[in-house]
Scaffold this motif. Structure first.
Motif, short mmCIF file in Angstrom:
data_model
loop_
_atom_site.label_atom_id
_atom_site.label_comp_id
_atom_site.label_asym_id
_atom_site.label_seq_id
_atom_site.Cartn_x
_atom_site.Cartn_y
_atom_site.Cartn_z
N ALA A 67 -33.69 7.92 -56.59
CA ALA A 67 -32.69 8.79 -55.98
C ALA A 67 -33.22 9.20 -54.62
CB ALA A 67 -32.43 10.01 -56.85
N ALA A 68 -32.33 9.34 -53.65
CA ALA A 68 -32.72 9.79 -52.31
C ALA A 68 -33.00 11.30 -52.37
CB ALA A 68 -31.62 9.50 -51.31
N VAL A 69 -34.20 11.68 -51.95
CA VAL A 69 -34.61 13.08 -51.97
C VAL A 69 -35.01 13.49 -50.56
CG1 VAL A 69 -36.29 14.75 -52.87
CG2 VAL A 69 -35.38 12.97 -54.36
N SER A 70 -34.53 14.66 -50.13
CA SER A 70 -34.88 15.20 -48.82
C SER A 70 -35.61 16.52 -49.01
CB SER A 70 -33.62 15.45 -47.98
OG SER A 70 -32.95 14.23 -47.75
N TYR A 71 -36.73 16.64 -48.32
CA TYR A 71 -37.52 17.87 -48.31
C TYR A 71 -37.31 18.50 -46.94
CZ TYR A 71 -40.09 15.29 -51.94
OH TYR A 71 -40.45 14.56 -53.04
N GLU A 72 -37.21 19.83 -46.90
CA GLU A 72 -37.06 20.52 -45.62
C GLU A 72 -37.79 21.85 -45.69
OE1 GLU A 72 -33.42 22.15 -42.85
OE2 GLU A 72 -33.07 20.46 -44.19
N ALA A 127 -40.89 31.63 -44.07
CA ALA A 127 -40.62 30.19 -44.14
C ALA A 127 -39.88 29.91 -45.44
CB ALA A 127 -41.90 29.38 -44.06
N GLY A 128 -39.07 28.90 -45.41
CA GLY A 128 -38.32 28.52 -46.61
C GLY A 128 -38.38 27.02 -46.81
N CYS A 129 -38.31 26.63 -48.08
CA CYS A 129 -38.29 25.20 -48.41
C CYS A 129 -37.00 24.90 -49.16
CB CYS A 129 -39.50 24.79 -49.24
SG CYS A 129 -39.64 25.59 -50.84
N THR A 130 -36.53 23.69 -49.03
CA THR A 130 -35.37 23.22 -49.79
C THR A 130 -35.62 21.79 -50.24
OG1 THR A 130 -34.21 22.39 -47.84
CG2 THR A 130 -33.69 24.64 -48.54
N VAL A 131 -35.01 21.44 -51.36
CA VAL A 131 -35.03 20.07 -51.87
C VAL A 131 -33.58 19.68 -52.11
CG1 VAL A 131 -35.73 18.55 -53.75
CG2 VAL A 131 -37.30 20.28 -52.93
N ALA A 132 -33.20 18.52 -51.59
CA ALA A 132 -31.86 17.99 -51.80
C ALA A 132 -31.98 16.63 -52.47
CB ALA A 132 -31.12 17.85 -50.48
N GLY A 135 -28.26 14.15 -51.13
CA GLY A 135 -27.49 14.94 -50.18
C GLY A 135 -27.04 16.30 -50.69
N LYS A 136 -27.29 16.61 -51.94
CA LYS A 136 -26.87 17.89 -52.52
C LYS A 136 -28.10 18.79 -52.69
CE LYS A 136 -24.58 19.88 -56.51
NZ LYS A 136 -24.02 19.61 -57.84
N HIS A 137 -28.06 19.99 -52.07
CA HIS A 137 -29.19 20.92 -52.19
C HIS A 137 -29.33 21.36 -53.64
CE1 HIS A 137 -30.43 21.38 -48.03
NE2 HIS A 137 -29.14 21.21 -47.71
N VAL A 138 -30.56 21.26 -54.14
CA VAL A 138 -30.82 21.57 -55.53
C VAL A 138 -31.59 22.89 -55.66
CG1 VAL A 138 -31.94 20.75 -57.64
CG2 VAL A 138 -30.82 19.13 -56.11
N SER A 164 -24.97 7.17 -65.80
CA SER A 164 -23.73 7.90 -66.05
C SER A 164 -22.88 7.92 -64.79
CB SER A 164 -24.04 9.32 -66.50
OG SER A 164 -24.62 10.05 -65.44
N PRO A 165 -21.56 7.98 -64.91
CA PRO A 165 -20.68 7.97 -63.73
C PRO A 165 -20.98 9.14 -62.78
CG PRO A 165 -19.41 7.61 -65.73
CD PRO A 165 -20.81 7.93 -66.14
N ALA A 166 -21.38 10.27 -63.31
CA ALA A 166 -21.67 11.42 -62.43
C ALA A 166 -22.82 11.09 -61.49
CB ALA A 166 -22.00 12.65 -63.25
N ASP A 167 -23.84 10.39 -62.00
CA ASP A 167 -24.97 10.03 -61.16
C ASP A 167 -24.57 9.05 -60.08
OD1 ASP A 167 -28.12 9.96 -62.97
OD2 ASP A 167 -27.12 11.51 -61.82
N GLU A 168 -23.74 8.09 -60.39
CA GLU A 168 -23.34 7.09 -59.41
C GLU A 168 -22.51 7.71 -58.29
OE1 GLU A 168 -23.27 3.35 -62.51
OE2 GLU A 168 -21.42 4.02 -61.60
N ASN A 169 -21.91 8.85 -58.55
CA ASN A 169 -21.13 9.52 -57.51
C ASN A 169 -21.98 10.47 -56.68
OD1 ASN A 169 -18.71 8.28 -58.19
ND2 ASN A 169 -18.33 9.74 -59.84
N GLY A 170 -23.30 10.46 -56.91
CA GLY A 170 -24.18 11.29 -56.11
C GLY A 170 -24.39 12.68 -56.67
N GLU A 171 -23.91 12.95 -57.88
CA GLU A 171 -24.12 14.25 -58.47
C GLU A 171 -25.25 14.17 -59.48
OE1 GLU A 171 -20.44 15.62 -60.09
OE2 GLU A 171 -19.33 15.05 -58.32
N THR A 172 -26.01 15.22 -59.58
CA THR A 172 -27.09 15.25 -60.55
C THR A 172 -26.62 15.98 -61.79
OG1 THR A 172 -27.97 17.24 -59.56
CG2 THR A 172 -28.93 15.14 -58.85
N PRO A 173 -27.07 15.54 -62.96
CA PRO A 173 -26.66 16.20 -64.20
C PRO A 173 -27.26 17.58 -64.31
CG PRO A 173 -27.92 14.18 -64.67
CD PRO A 173 -27.85 14.37 -63.19
#
Length: 173
Positions: A67-72, A127-132, A135-138, A164-173
């Motif tokens: 899965a594509a993960v972005s750290y910020e 300072a703040g950190c985020t993980v997405a 593309g969806k911030h988690v 699962s179809p939800a995962d293929e649409n970019g949503e995490t369970p």
């Protein structure tokens, strides 16, 4: 005349020699069979050699679902950043004294937990950190004050749940 006699005598001698034995039908067939067998063996050896050389030496590993993960990391301080990503190759990186903002995107293996940790320096600040994930911030977390700490992580579903179809649409369970 003597030359004619010599010439005719040699011709007569050649005619008087025994005639060559006629070839039997079996000797011609035997030679053709030998050639056919030799050609067949050469072709079989070539096919076996091609099969051995064309087949892979070791089985190739199955691709790891990711899965594509972005750290910020953002803020007004100088921080130490640790991030961990388990993808095709595990990645762990520590950046000390990093200026903000900082971003990193990687493909991470499903079934792992991508994590980013931040520690402020002795001067403090915010300072703040985020993980997405896809593309969806988690998760988001904030660190404040001298040596303030924050950790952001996002457990990814294992590969069994990835189809699962939800995962293929970019949503995490």
């Amino acid at each position: 005349m003597s030359t004619d006699t010599l010439g005719n005598g040699a011709a007569d001698a050649a005619r008087e020699t025994e005639p060559a034995e006629p070839r039997s039908a079996s000797s011609g067939t035997g030679r053709r069979t030998l050639i056919a067998v030799t050609v067949s063996l050469v072709l079989a050896a070539g096919a076996i050699t091609y099969g051995v050389l064309a087949s892979p030496g070791e089985p190739q590993p199955k691709p790891v679902p990711t899965a594509a993960v972005s750290y910020e990391v953002s803020g007004s301080s100088t921080v130490k950043i640790d991030f961990i990503a388990h993808g095709k190759q595990a990645k762990s990186l520590t950046l000390s004294g990093s200026d903000l903002p900082w971003r990193k995107s990687v493909d991470v293996a499903l079934g792992t937990e991508p994590t980013v940790r931040i520690v402020l320096d002795g001067k403090g600040g915010d300072a703040g950190c985020t993980v997405a994930v896809r593309g969806k911030h988690v998760q988001r977390s904030t660190a404040t004050g001298p040596y303030g700490r924050a950790t952001c992580s996002a457990p990814l579903p294992d590969a069994r749940n990835a189809s699962s179809p939800a995962d293929e649409n970019g949503e995490t369970p």
